[in-house]
Design an enzyme around this catalytic site. Structure first.
Site, short mmCIF file in Angstrom:
data_model
loop_
_atom_site.label_atom_id
_atom_site.label_comp_id
_atom_site.label_asym_id
_atom_site.label_seq_id
_atom_site.Cartn_x
_atom_site.Cartn_y
_atom_site.Cartn_z
N CYS A 119 8.84 -17.60 1.45
CA CYS A 119 7.50 -17.02 1.50
C CYS A 119 6.74 -17.65 2.67
CB CYS A 119 6.74 -17.28 0.21
SG CYS A 119 7.47 -16.52 -1.26
N ILE A 173 11.20 -13.45 -5.95
CA ILE A 173 12.49 -13.91 -6.45
C ILE A 173 12.42 -14.17 -7.95
CG2 ILE A 173 14.22 -15.74 -6.32
CD1 ILE A 173 13.57 -16.06 -3.38
#
Length: 343
Positions: free
Chosen positions: A2, A57
């Site tokens: 990220c 995720i």
């Protein structure tokens, strides 16, 4: 992977949201699935803005960031994975903390509520995160023990600015891209900068195993972890160390299989990636996806080795051939992604 970014300032900045939007846009390649921005209430001594680009995720629906605690006075933007977050959750819930999601992000928030800056000692994983504590008027930033996740920062006229990548800091327009001439000898000697300084004047990296706080006037950087070597260990047979290594490797791979999306890995066919692929295949019920990059010349290509491993473990295997022209065409983009020069 990220992307995180943020600003903390004690002066008026009506354009804070716009700056954060630009900073997070630059990080879209790190997190194409979602984006978020949080601005703390105006009128306090300091005002914070946190930005996030998400690669989903874990807890695909509930893991939106920046994320807050139960009372909305502690906010986090975070890049990484906490492998022991389920065990920590059980402990924190027993201590009275209330969860709203299934994400590992929220576990960091509650761990900070419970342990303060010492929460990093509870975490097992890889991370770079920033927590804004509204009550204390303090920013807390931490990086994992080995520095797997990146974190850069700068201070410009009383504004603390941080991001996952240098290009995001430059996009804030709070700092200019000037060469740090003092680091050139080190770079030309080793091919990289060893310490917290970068080749950009005024931009520093938070070192692995360190955290920092910003209270509006002082950047306080502290180490929380370093290598420890036990001296005087009794002699053991090689077979003992071999078994211990196998157990540690298997556990390390298993911990990293925490995911709500399909699993895959880069497979070169060498010893390292082949071992990891074999361990992965042992712990999952469906075929893993493996990816290999090779060349047209069979002399340099490692495809045969990767194919042999993929067949052995029953992987769903994919290959990409890179031509010399592909490399040179991609070179400008590679340079853009690297931020700092590679020797």
């Amino acid at each position: 992977m990220c992307g995180i970014a943020g600003l903390v300032t004690g002066r008026e900045m009506p354009e804070m949201r716009e700056r954060l939007e630009v900073m997070t846009d630059v990080l879209t390649h790190r997190g194409p699935d979602d984006r978020g921005i949080y601005l703390s209430p105006a009128g306090r001594r300091l005002r914070a803005g946190l930005g996030h680009r998400r690669l989903s995720i874990i807890d695909l629906d509930g893991g939106h960031q920046p994320m807050a605690n139960e009372t909305d006075d502690i906010w986090i933007t975070y890049n990484g994975e906490i492998y022991n977050h389920q065990e920590l959750r059980t402990t924190l819930e027993a201590q009275g903390h209330r969860y709203r999601t299934q994400s590992d992000t929220e576990t960091i928030v509650h761990a900070y509520e419970q342990y303060g800056v010492d929460c990093v000692h509870q975490l097992r994983g890889m991370w770079a995160f920033a927590i804004w504590d509204e009550e204390r008027q303090r920013l807390f930033v931490a990086r994992d023990r080995l520095g797997i996740k990146p974190l850069y920062y700068t201070v410009h006229h009383g504004v603390f600015c941080f991001a996952s990548e240098i290009k995001s800091l430059l996009a804030s327009r709070l700092t200019a891209p000037e060469v740090n001439h003092g680091e050139l000898p080190e770079f030309l000697t080793f091919g990289y900068t060893c310490g917290e300084a970068t080749l950009f004047q005024g931009i520093r990296k938070l070192m692995p195993g360190h955290w920092l706080t910003w209270d509006g006037s002082t950047v306080d950087v502290q180490p929380y972890w370093d290598w420890q070597f036990d001296e005087g260990q009794p002699y053991r047979e090689d077979a003992v160390y071999q078994t211990q290594f196998e157990d540690l490797l298997d556990e390390s791979v298993r911990l990293r299989l925490m995911s709500d999306v399909p699993l895959g890995m880069f497979l070169s066919g060498g010893i390292d990636s082949s071992l990891i692929a074999a361990c992965m295949a042992r712990h999952v019920s469906t075929p893993i996806k493996t990816f290999s990059v090779g060349f047209e010349s069979q002399y340099y290509s490692e495809f045969p080795y990767a194919r042999a491993v993929a067949r052995h473990i029953g992987a769903e295997h994919y290959e990409t051939v890179v031509k010399p022209s592909d490399f040179f065409e991609a070179l400008p983009k590679l340079i853009w992604h690297e931020d700092e020069p590679l020797h």
